[in-house]
Design a protein around this motif. Structure first.
Motif, short mmCIF file in Angstrom:
data_model
loop_
_atom_site.label_atom_id
_atom_site.label_comp_id
_atom_site.label_asym_id
_atom_site.label_seq_id
_atom_site.Cartn_x
_atom_site.Cartn_y
_atom_site.Cartn_z
N PHE A 242 0.83 -1.20 0.00
CA PHE A 242 0.00 0.00 0.00
C PHE A 242 0.87 1.25 0.00
O PHE A 242 0.62 2.20 -0.76
N GLU A 243 1.88 1.28 0.86
CA GLU A 243 2.78 2.45 0.91
C GLU A 243 3.60 2.56 -0.37
O GLU A 243 3.85 3.66 -0.87
N SER A 268 -10.80 -2.63 5.78
CA SER A 268 -10.53 -1.43 6.58
C SER A 268 -9.54 -0.50 5.86
O SER A 268 -9.73 0.71 5.83
N ALA A 269 -8.50 -1.07 5.27
CA ALA A 269 -7.48 -0.27 4.58
C ALA A 269 -8.07 0.40 3.34
O ALA A 269 -7.79 1.56 3.05
N ILE A 270 -8.90 -0.34 2.61
CA ILE A 270 -9.51 0.21 1.39
C ILE A 270 -10.50 1.32 1.73
O ILE A 270 -10.56 2.35 1.07
N GLN A 271 -11.27 1.09 2.79
CA GLN A 271 -12.32 2.03 3.16
C GLN A 271 -11.77 3.35 3.66
O GLN A 271 -12.25 4.43 3.29
N ASN A 272 -10.71 3.29 4.50
CA ASN A 272 -10.18 4.50 5.14
C ASN A 272 -8.94 5.06 4.46
O ASN A 272 -8.53 6.18 4.76
N ARG A 273 -8.32 4.27 3.56
CA ARG A 273 -7.06 4.66 2.94
C ARG A 273 -6.02 4.98 4.03
O ARG A 273 -5.20 5.88 3.91
N ILE A 274 -6.08 4.20 5.10
CA ILE A 274 -5.13 4.32 6.21
C ILE A 274 -4.66 2.92 6.57
O ILE A 274 -5.48 2.00 6.71
#
Length: 454
Positions: A242-243, A268-274
């Protein structure tokens, strides 16, 4: 002695001599100019790390405007060089003006030797760091170009393919999530790369992640990274996919093969982009364009309870269905011709062509392995052919089931390929269900399919 190159420009020969003597023991190369008009004729100005420039050259004029003029000229020819201005008539407003015009520092005459050496050293370190940053940016740019190099081509003009490409072009300029589906070997990754190539992110990286090859234990580390010491082999901090894709496109291939547990982490990562690295509590924001691909029927998997409905909605803003080769009319002949020329050049067999019977067979054949099967068939035929014309006997045609009269002559590898193909067809591309039928683990099945494709 520092491996630096310094240019001193002053109309006072005593000043030039004093500075040359002072700096020659500190820096490898010192050059002097007594007339600033010679700056325009310097061909190697970009080679200098530092320029020490007087601000006044004409008798009776102490405004510093001459120095500011020559500062601009130097910066035009060599924007990266560090310029230190020198004057006997110091004023705060003059120093501020020089710094605004791009000077690295300001020195008053007469100078203190230690202070001047410290000023020159600081300017040199600034120049060195700027060089390193520039080199890193060039390396980064070159790496992005290498990563983004796409030696494959989207070939065809059939109505089915044209429709897909038109949709791809429409959504490429946006940042919406795209789900690409289609049978194995249809070219889903090529469509993903085309989305990236036509997007505003085209100069950034395209990161391809084969989700089927990542074990559950390493899933978070591979995608989100990890902190040093977070587990036994974590000997240093490491960024995840992702990074690595930050600013560019993240392509998650074979997303239908994720377990429910890993699906929840991905959602969670896709939804928040965190994301949060393994072993760390620090949230990291990522700016990515998300493209996913699968040969599975995700809607059916949702009904079967093996794929999260909320994850499907997140990745499926736009759905692109890549058509199988059997639905692309004469594209098969265009592709065959492309691969024929490619492999003929690769193996030194120029002048090859397909006879009419092969062309008819190509159009009638179902191509269960799609473009990937065609590519392998063409490469094999080019290698094994004896003449200049490829005939039907030069090809080995795959079948979804083995005819009874061929069973005894089929190799173990061929039989295994047929069994795997049958199992995947029966379960609509669901690796877990196919693996269960075949009595092997999902990872083993995936590895066998990868071996078949190579």
């Amino acid at each position: 002695m520092t491996d630096g190159k310094i240019l001193i420009i002053d109309d006072n020969k005593s000043v030039l001599s004093a500075l040359e003597i002072l700096l020659q023991f500190e820096y490898k190369s010192i050059e002097i100019l007594s007339n600033p008009n010679q700056i325009s004729s310097l061909k190697n100005l970009t080679d200098f790390d530092i320029v020490l420039l007087d601000m006044n050259f004409s008798a009776g004029i102490n405004s510093g405007n001459e120095g500011l003029y020559w500062l601009k000229e130097i910066k035009k020819k060599s924007p990266a060089v560090s310029v230190i201005m020198m004057t006997a008539y110091g004023a705060i407003d003059l120093a501020v003006k020089a710094l605004k015009e791009g000077a690295a520092d300001f020195v008053l005459k007469p100078w203190n030797n230690d202070k001047l050496l410290a000023t020159v050293k600081s300017a040199f370190l600034l120049r060195k760091s700027q060089k390193e940053v520039h080199q890193l940016k060039e390396k980064e740019s070159n790496l992005k170009q290498l990563i983004n190099q796409d030696k494959n081509y989207i070939i065809g003009n059939s109505k089915a393919l044209t429709s897909v490409l038109n949709l791809t072009r429409k959504v490429a300029t946006t940042d919406i999530n795209v789900l690409i589906t289609g049978e194995n070997g249809t070219g889903k990754e090529l469509i993903a790369r085309e989305l990236h190539r036509m997007s505003p992110r085209k100069n950034e990286v395209f990161i391809n992640v084969d989700m089927g090859s990542i074990s559950e234990t390493l899933f978070e580390s591979e995608l989100f990274g990890h902190a040093k010491g977070s587990f036994t082999d974590a000997k240093e901090d490491r960024i995840g996919k992702f990074e690595a894709a930050n600013g560019g496109t993240l392509f998650l291939d074979e997303i239908g093969n994720l377990s429910l547990q890993t699906q929840a982490k991905l959602l969670s990562a896709i939804q928040n982009r965190i994301i949060v690295r393994v072993g760390s509590n620090k949230p990291i924001s990522v700016d990515i364009r998300l493209v996913c691909a699968t040969n599975c029927n995700l809607e059916q998997m949702v009904k079967d309870g093996i794929f999260r409905e909320d994850l499907l909605y997140r990745i499926n803003t736009i759905h692109v269905e890549v058509p199988p080769l059997r639905e692309r009319d004469d594209d098969v002949l265009l592709l065959a011709d492309f691969y024929l020329n490619k492999f003929a050049a690769k193996y030194g067999k120029q002048g090859l062509r397909l006879n009419a019977m092969v062309q008819d067979k190509f159009k009638d054949y179902g191509w269960p392995g799609n473009v990937r099967e065609l590519r392998h068939a063409m490469e094999r035929a080019v290698i094994l052919c004896d003449g200049n014309v490829l005939k039907p006997t030069d090809f080995s045609w795959s079948n979804k089931t083995l005819p009874s009269n061929e069973t005894t002559t089929a190799t173990l590898e061929e039989m295994e390929k047929v069994m795997i193909t049958n199992a995947l067809n029966k379960h609509d591309g669901n690796y877990s269900a196919a693996a269960n039928q075949l009595g092997v683990s999902r990872q083993t099945l995936y590895n066998k399919i990868k071996k078949m494709d190579n």
